[in-house]
Design an enzyme around this catalytic site. Structure first.
Site, PDB file in Angstrom:
ATOM      1  N   THR A  40       0.819  -1.223   0.000  1.00 22.89           N
ATOM      2  CA  THR A  40       0.000   0.000   0.000  1.00 22.89           C
ATOM      3  C   THR A  40       0.847   1.265   0.000  1.00 22.89           C
ATOM      4  OG1 THR A  40      -0.113   0.108   2.429  1.00 22.89           O
ATOM      5  CG2 THR A  40      -1.824  -1.176   1.278  1.00 22.89           C
ATOM      6  N   CYS A  44       1.861   3.012   9.517  1.00 21.11           N
ATOM      7  CA  CYS A  44       0.840   3.212  10.554  1.00 21.11           C
ATOM      8  C   CYS A  44       1.430   3.022  11.946  1.00 21.11           C
ATOM      9  CB  CYS A  44      -0.299   2.199  10.398  1.00 21.11           C
ATOM     10  SG  CYS A  44      -1.067   2.133   8.781  1.00 21.11           S
ATOM     11  N   CYS A  48      -3.142   0.827  14.802  1.00 26.55           N
ATOM     12  CA  CYS A  48      -4.051   1.285  13.749  1.00 26.55           C
ATOM     13  C   CYS A  48      -5.206   0.297  13.553  1.00 26.55           C
ATOM     14  CB  CYS A  48      -3.296   1.436  12.431  1.00 26.55           C
ATOM     15  SG  CYS A  48      -4.329   2.089  11.095  1.00 26.55           S
ATOM     16  N   CYS A  75      -0.424   7.138   7.344  1.00 23.85           N
ATOM     17  CA  CYS A  75      -1.822   6.712   7.321  1.00 23.85           C
ATOM     18  C   CYS A  75      -2.730   7.863   7.767  1.00 23.85           C
ATOM     19  CB  CYS A  75      -1.987   5.511   8.266  1.00 23.85           C
ATOM     20  SG  CYS A  75      -3.700   4.985   8.500  1.00 23.85           S
ATOM     21  N   CYS A  78      -4.801   6.623  11.373  1.00 23.52           N
ATOM     22  CA  CYS A  78      -4.225   6.614  12.724  1.00 23.52           C
ATOM     23  C   CYS A  78      -3.247   7.753  12.967  1.00 23.52           C
ATOM     24  CB  CYS A  78      -3.551   5.278  13.018  1.00 23.52           C
ATOM     25  SG  CYS A  78      -2.062   4.953  12.013  1.00 23.52           S
TER      26      CYS A  78
END
Length: 360
Positions: A40, A44, A48, A75, A78
């Site tokens: 991705t 995080c 998260c 992210c 979070c």
């Protein structure tokens, strides 16, 4: 078999330990490292709430900067770069270590090594979040164990060693600061204490102010003097409680001055029977500026216990020295002012007076 991924994370925990923390969504590890997902391109916090990625796609980094240098982005769920949340997470980890470190209090260097930061950074961050140093927090935890032991066993010697005090001389030397009374007096609901009180008029009803030679022990606001006395006697059932207007006048004057302008003397001495958790809450309350409010959730986060919202509310409701420990400045998330022991209307009026004084 999944191959281990080389990381830039600190050496205070293994990758397996970090992965377990991610699987548990353990907030205690927030601030210790971040987790980056190659598929991705996002990194995080360990806690998260997003779906747990596959282990083979994961990399660990000690800091958000390390993850971003490797091409990952933060992210949006979070917010791993939020320093306030990271500081709270670090304080939570240290609190957990201190609670488990009975009977000895760990050195600052030992704590810093355990959480992967320098002793200086640890001391500064912990005090900013908690309002006390790690050693002060650990001492409060030990005192809480002592209080529970005194209630459970009724034996001072057994309770002091169970709590981690190496000798009775150490305990009694520190007893006034820890308990506000000797250990035997705490066990016996204040037996042997002499508490002087006075009742005076205030802008918000009759005011009871009481204290010992060490500090303020009780504050109460009500139109009925019998209710005021009952509240104090419930806390100090076995103490000698006497009306002594002259002895208690300085305490009343401080409370009245606080009611007028919201200012609380930084070195104001208190002599109260509270738990370590209550002490943390009350220290946080005294940091709220006059005329301002915080939610119970805000206070829970400020002391490093974000899930302890109900316990914070309970600590506020049982506060023995309102006004000088300003529990009236804590409200519900929607702004509702209910929950003040001495009435919502009175709470509303005190806050309004503080805001007006602040404008003048």
């Amino acid at each position: 078999m999944i191959a281990m991924v080389t990381t830039e994370a600190d050496e205070t925990a293994t990758d397996d330990e970090r992965w377990l923390a991610v699987q548990r969504r353990d907030a205690a590890y927030d601030g210790a490292f971040v987790i980056a997902v190659r598929t991705t391109g996002i990194y995080c916090r360990p806690s998260c709430p997003a779906r747990t990625p596959k282990r083979e796609n994961v990399r660990f980094y000690a800091t958000p900067d390390g993850a971003e240098r490797a091409g990952f982005r933060a992210c949006r769920r979070c917010h791993p770069r939020d320093p306030a949340s990271a500081e709270v997470a670090l304080a939570e980890r240290v609190c957990a270590l201190l609670r488990a470190a009975s009977p000895e209090i760990p050195a600052l260097a030992e704590l810093g090594h355990a959480v992967g930061v320098s002793p200086f950074h640890l001391q500064r961050t912990f005090k900013r979040v908690m309002g006390v140093s790690p050693r002060q927090y650990a001492a409060a935890q030990r005192t809480q164990r002592l209080k529970k032991g005194l209630r459970r066993t009724g034996t001072v010697t057994r309770a002091l060693y169970d709590a981690g005090f190496g000798s009775s001389s150490r305990l009694y030397e520190n007893a006034p600061d820890l308990l506000g009374m000797t250990p035997a007096a705490y066990r016996d609901h204040g037996r042997g204490m002499r508490i002087a009180y006075t009742i005076v008029d205030s802008p918000f009803g009759r005011l009871l102010a009481a204290g010992t030679e060490r500090g303020i022990a009780s504050v109460a606001l009500h139109d009925n003097e019998a209710v005021l006395l009952d509240a104090m006697r419930g806390e100090y059932a076995a103490a000698e409680i006497v009306r002594d207007d002259a002895a208690a006048a300085p305490w009343a004057a401080i409370v009245l001055e606080t009611l007028r302008d919201g200012g609380i003397p930084a070195d104001l001495p208190l002599d109260v029977r509270v738990t370590a958790f209550q002490a943390r809450v009350y220290a946080a309350l005294r940091q709220i500026p006059a005329g301002e409010t915080r939610s119970y959730t805000d206070v829970a986060r400020a002391i490093g216990a974000p899930k302890a919202v109900r316990a914070v509310a309970r600590a506020c409701a049982t506060n023995p020295t309102p006004i000088v420990v300003p529990c009236h400045r804590v409200v519900h998330k929607d702004g509702n002012v209910s929950g003040f022991r001495w009435g919502s209307d009175r709470k509303r009026a005190i806050l309004a007076a503080e805001r007006a004084a602040k404008k003048d």
